[in-house]
Write an enzyme that holds these catalytic residues in place. Structure first.
Site, PDB file in Angstrom:
ATOM      1  N   GLY A 152       0.792  -0.514   0.553  1.00 49.80           N
ATOM      2  CA  GLY A 152      -0.285  -0.481  -0.197  1.00 49.80           C
ATOM      3  C   GLY A 152       1.116   1.379  -0.240  1.00 49.80           C
ATOM      4  O   GLY A 152       0.550   2.609  -0.171  1.00 49.80           O
ATOM      5  N   ASP A 160       0.938   3.423   4.417  1.00 51.63           N
ATOM      6  CA  ASP A 160      -0.957   3.957   3.574  1.00 51.63           C
ATOM      7  C   ASP A 160      -1.288   4.426   4.942  1.00 51.63           C
ATOM      8  O   ASP A 160      -2.295   5.546   4.956  1.00 51.63           O
ATOM      9  CB  ASP A 160      -1.248   2.751   2.757  1.00 51.63           C
ATOM     10  N   ASP A 173      -4.658   1.314  10.926  1.00 47.24           N
ATOM     11  CA  ASP A 173      -5.911   1.097  11.384  1.00 47.24           C
ATOM     12  C   ASP A 173      -6.132   0.627  12.673  1.00 47.24           C
ATOM     13  O   ASP A 173      -6.254   1.591  13.662  1.00 47.24           O
ATOM     14  CB  ASP A 173      -6.315  -0.014  10.284  1.00 47.24           C
ATOM     15  N   LYS A 215      -7.209   5.831  11.388  1.00 48.36           N
ATOM     16  CA  LYS A 215      -8.242   5.512  11.548  1.00 48.36           C
ATOM     17  C   LYS A 215      -8.309   5.608  13.148  1.00 48.36           C
ATOM     18  O   LYS A 215      -8.603   4.139  14.185  1.00 48.36           O
ATOM     19  CB  LYS A 215      -9.497   4.275  11.063  1.00 48.36           C
ATOM     20  N   PHE A 220     -14.652   1.406   4.858  1.00 49.13           N
ATOM     21  CA  PHE A 220     -14.414   1.130   3.892  1.00 49.13           C
ATOM     22  C   PHE A 220     -13.435   2.023   2.713  1.00 49.13           C
ATOM     23  O   PHE A 220     -14.218   2.431   2.188  1.00 49.13           O
ATOM     24  CB  PHE A 220     -14.693  -0.554   3.337  1.00 49.13           C
ATOM     25  N   ASP A 239      -6.404  -0.901  -1.135  1.00 53.04           N
ATOM     26  CA  ASP A 239      -7.202  -2.080  -1.636  1.00 53.04           C
ATOM     27  C   ASP A 239      -8.673  -1.861  -1.631  1.00 53.04           C
ATOM     28  O   ASP A 239      -8.500  -2.394  -0.517  1.00 53.04           O
ATOM     29  CB  ASP A 239      -6.094  -3.507  -2.517  1.00 53.04           C
TER      30      ASP A 239
HETATM   31  C1  PRP Z   1      -2.458  -2.319   5.754  1.00 53.24           C
HETATM   32  C2  PRP Z   1      -1.406  -1.272   5.694  1.00 53.24           C
HETATM   33  C3  PRP Z   1      -1.057  -1.753   6.505  1.00 53.24           C
HETATM   34  C4  PRP Z   1      -1.896  -2.169   7.350  1.00 53.24           C
HETATM   35  C5  PRP Z   1      -2.438  -1.332   8.657  1.00 53.24           C
HETATM   36  O1  PRP Z   1      -1.937  -3.265   4.658  1.00 53.24           O
HETATM   37  O2  PRP Z   1      -0.523  -0.946   5.082  1.00 53.24           O
HETATM   38  O3  PRP Z   1       0.651  -2.985   6.950  1.00 53.24           O
HETATM   39  O4  PRP Z   1      -2.874  -2.255   6.759  1.00 53.24           O
HETATM   40  O5  PRP Z   1      -4.093  -2.181   9.527  1.00 53.24           O
HETATM   41  P1  PRP Z   1      -3.839  -2.211  11.638  1.00 53.24           P
HETATM   42  O6  PRP Z   1      -3.761  -0.943  11.492  1.00 53.24           O
HETATM   43  O7  PRP Z   1      -4.909  -2.612  11.766  1.00 53.24           O
HETATM   44  O8  PRP Z   1      -2.562  -3.184  11.300  1.00 53.24           O
HETATM   45  P2  PRP Z   1      -2.210  -4.876   4.835  1.00 53.24           P
HETATM   46  O9  PRP Z   1      -1.921  -5.634   4.779  1.00 53.24           O
HETATM   47  O10 PRP Z   1      -4.043  -4.108   3.625  1.00 53.24           O
HETATM   48  O11 PRP Z   1      -1.780  -5.085   3.725  1.00 53.24           O
HETATM   49  P3  PRP Z   1      -1.279  -4.477   1.672  1.00 53.24           P
HETATM   50  O12 PRP Z   1      -0.471  -2.936   2.407  1.00 53.24           O
HETATM   51  O13 PRP Z   1      -0.302  -4.588   0.710  1.00 53.24           O
HETATM   52  O14 PRP Z   1      -2.559  -3.662   0.882  1.00 53.24           O
END
Ligand code: PRP
Length: 183
Positions: A48, A104, A107, A135, A156, A163
């Site tokens: 991301g 990116d 969460d 968030k 979302f 993505d």
């Molecule tokens: C997303 C983002 C963080 C993580 C955050 O990655 O890049 O690494 O989720 O989530 P959290 O705060 O709840 O732990 P993802 O696992 O979606 O992989 P990607 O970057 O390949 O989309």
């Protein structure tokens, strides 16, 4: 791909590319001041963070280096478990380096908490985080993010690296996904 290309898939537009650009200008100026003369090492978390890394790093007026990690969350579904498997580690030794993790989105914060603990054990001179989106309502721990692009609602969101089922990463702006797309 821009917001008009996928307007039927979006419930709301949160940010245009231009709003993201303006905020990146501000953060880059702040980082330039904070790391003056320090040759910061930017650590991007795949996948991301590719967009934000490209746009953010080019706004810095000082030198920086870049390295990348690929990680995967253990556990079922889309929610973070907080236990992270390193799929691709850094090529760079972090000892005595000034490290700025580029994400990116934060969460739940579980991924970041795990990552920071891992990176801290490599004894960098400093370790901070820049995240384009956060968030606050989803936070499950109080992980400190020094540079935050925007706080966003616990919905979302897609675009600018974020993505849904592998798609929308190349969307220039950011929006919330309409329920008909995922239900
Ligand atoms: C997303 C983002 C963080 C993580 C955050 O990655 O890049 O690494 O989720 O989530 P959290 O705060 O709840 O732990 P993802 O696992 O979606 O992989 P990607 O970057 O390949 O989309």
């Amino acid at each position: 791909m821009d917001l008009t290309d996928v307007s039927d898939d979006l419930a709301n537009v949160l940010f245009t590319q231009s709003q993201i650009d303006d905020r990146l200008d501000e953060i880059a100026a702040e980082v330039d001041r904070d790391y003056d003369g320090k040759n910061v090492l930017l650590v991007g978390v795949l996948n991301g963070a590719v967009m934000v890394m490209a746009d953010f790093s080019r706004r810095l007026r000082g030198h920086c280096e870049m390295d990348w990690m690929a990680i995967s969350s253990y556990g079922a579904g889309t929610s973070s478990s907080g236990v992270v498997r390193i799929l691709k580690d850094l090529n760079t030794n972090l000892l005595d380096r000034h490290v700025l993790v580029v994400e990116d989105i934060v969460d739940t914060g579980l991924t970041l908490a795990y990552l920071l603990e891992n990176l801290r054990s490599r004894r960098p001179a400093s370790l901070e985080v820049m995240a384009m989106f956060r968030k606050p309502e989803a936070a499950k721990n109080a992980v400190e993010v020094k540079y935050v692009g925007f706080d966003i609602p616990n919905e979302f969101v897609v675009g600018y690296g974020l993505d849904y089922a592998g798609k929308y990463r190349n969307l220039t702006g950011v929006g919330t996904l309409a329920p008909h797309v995922y239900s």
